[in-house]
Design a protein around this motif. Structure first.
Motif, PDB file in Angstrom:
ATOM      1  N   SER A  25       1.182  -1.294  -0.298  1.00  9.36           N
ATOM      2  CA  SER A  25      -0.352  -0.299   0.507  1.00  9.36           C
ATOM      3  C   SER A  25       0.579   0.948  -0.232  1.00  9.36           C
ATOM      4  CB  SER A  25      -0.991   0.028   1.233  1.00  9.36           C
ATOM      5  OG  SER A  25      -1.674   1.394   1.788  1.00  9.36           O
ATOM      6  N   ASP A  33      -2.618  -3.212  -0.473  1.00  8.64           N
ATOM      7  CA  ASP A  33      -4.020  -3.102  -1.683  1.00  8.64           C
ATOM      8  C   ASP A  33      -4.557  -4.207  -2.106  1.00  8.64           C
ATOM      9  OD1 ASP A  33      -3.702  -0.324  -0.490  1.00  8.64           O
ATOM     10  OD2 ASP A  33      -2.706   0.171  -2.711  1.00  8.64           O
ATOM     11  N   LEU A  40      -9.016  -1.595  -7.207  1.00  8.54           N
ATOM     12  CA  LEU A  40      -8.407  -1.621  -6.494  1.00  8.54           C
ATOM     13  C   LEU A  40     -10.626  -2.069  -5.298  1.00  8.54           C
ATOM     14  CD1 LEU A  40      -6.375  -1.302  -3.913  1.00  8.54           C
ATOM     15  CD2 LEU A  40      -7.271   1.314  -3.871  1.00  8.54           C
ATOM     16  N   TYR A  43      -8.462  -3.060   1.529  1.00 14.58           N
ATOM     17  CA  TYR A  43      -7.551  -2.640   1.713  1.00 14.58           C
ATOM     18  C   TYR A  43      -7.457  -4.069   3.149  1.00 14.58           C
ATOM     19  CZ  TYR A  43      -8.187   1.893  -0.213  1.00 14.58           C
ATOM     20  OH  TYR A  43      -8.565   3.101  -1.493  1.00 14.58           O
TER      21      TYR A  43
END
Length: 227
Positions: A25, A33, A40, A43
């Protein structure tokens, strides 16, 4: 499971096998990520939680799949699922429970939403009571061994280090495959020893993975649980 980096490696490898693309990330709030088909979708945070990307439409079952993969990976990594304390154990100010104390060294445990029960060992300053040199463990056996060594309950020279166990494991596997002169009785003994080592280091049972964790993430610092 020795530390969180061990978990990250296995978890991200499993996600890659399921078609996800995992990248380190760019945000300091997250570890990774998680992409699917160049989008995307989620997370993975430093608090060990999966967070859906609020700016894209993501099906709930997709987030459940990522969460389930994280939980399955944690279980296979050898975390403690059985609560090691009772109400009779002293509850410490940080929410942990004291399991043992000897010669100025404490063994404590705290529940974690993903890793079951996380252990720590530390020394206590005699004057201030301050916690010093705290070590975090995600494996009950490793924590117990560290406590025994740090407190002086056992002689460290009588124990194998993890690196030594790995070397022994590799040598015994090679012997069991290549040495044709080993008797059946000896081969059975070798299998029992391998099982014991793999109980201590469960990732030795894992097959070779295709995900290149070191290339993507480099050296990931161990993050302690809060408190």
């Amino acid at each position: 499971m020795r530390n969180k980096t061990d978990f990250y490696r296995l978890f991200f490898e499993q996600l890659a096998r399921r078609g996800f693309d995992v990248k380190r990330s760019q945000s300091s709030d997250y570890i990774a990520d998680i992409y699917l088909k160049n989008q995307l979708v989620a997370y993975f945070s430093k608090a060990d939680t999966v967070i859906q990307n609020p700016f894209v439409t993501v099906k709930d079952k997709l987030i459940r799949l990522i969460n389930d993969t994280a939980q399955d990976t944690a279980n296979k990594a050898g975390i403690c699922r059985d609560c090691p304390y009772t109400d009779a154990n002293e509850k410490l100010p940080n929410g942990s429970y004291k399991l043992a104390e000897y010669n100025g060294v404490t063994l404590a445990c705290k529940e974690h939403h993903l890793f079951g029960y996380v252990f720590s060992t530390y020394r206590t300053a005699p004057d201030s009571g301050e916690m010093m040199a705290r070590q975090i463990f995600y494996n009950k056996e490793f924590a117990g061994q560290d406590f025994a060594k740090r407190s002086g309950l056992v002689d460290e020279r009588a124990l194998f280090t993890e690196e030594e166990l790995r070397v022994l494991h590799a040598g015994l596997v090679k012997m069991s495959i290549l040495d044709q002169d080993v008797s059946n009785e000896a081969r059975e003994s070798v299998e029992r020893i391998l099982d014991k080592i793999e109980d201590i280091i469960p990732e030795l049972r894992e097959q070779e993975m295709e995900f290149d964790f070191d290339m993507e993430f480099g050296q990931q610092e161990e993050m302690e649980i809060g408190g």
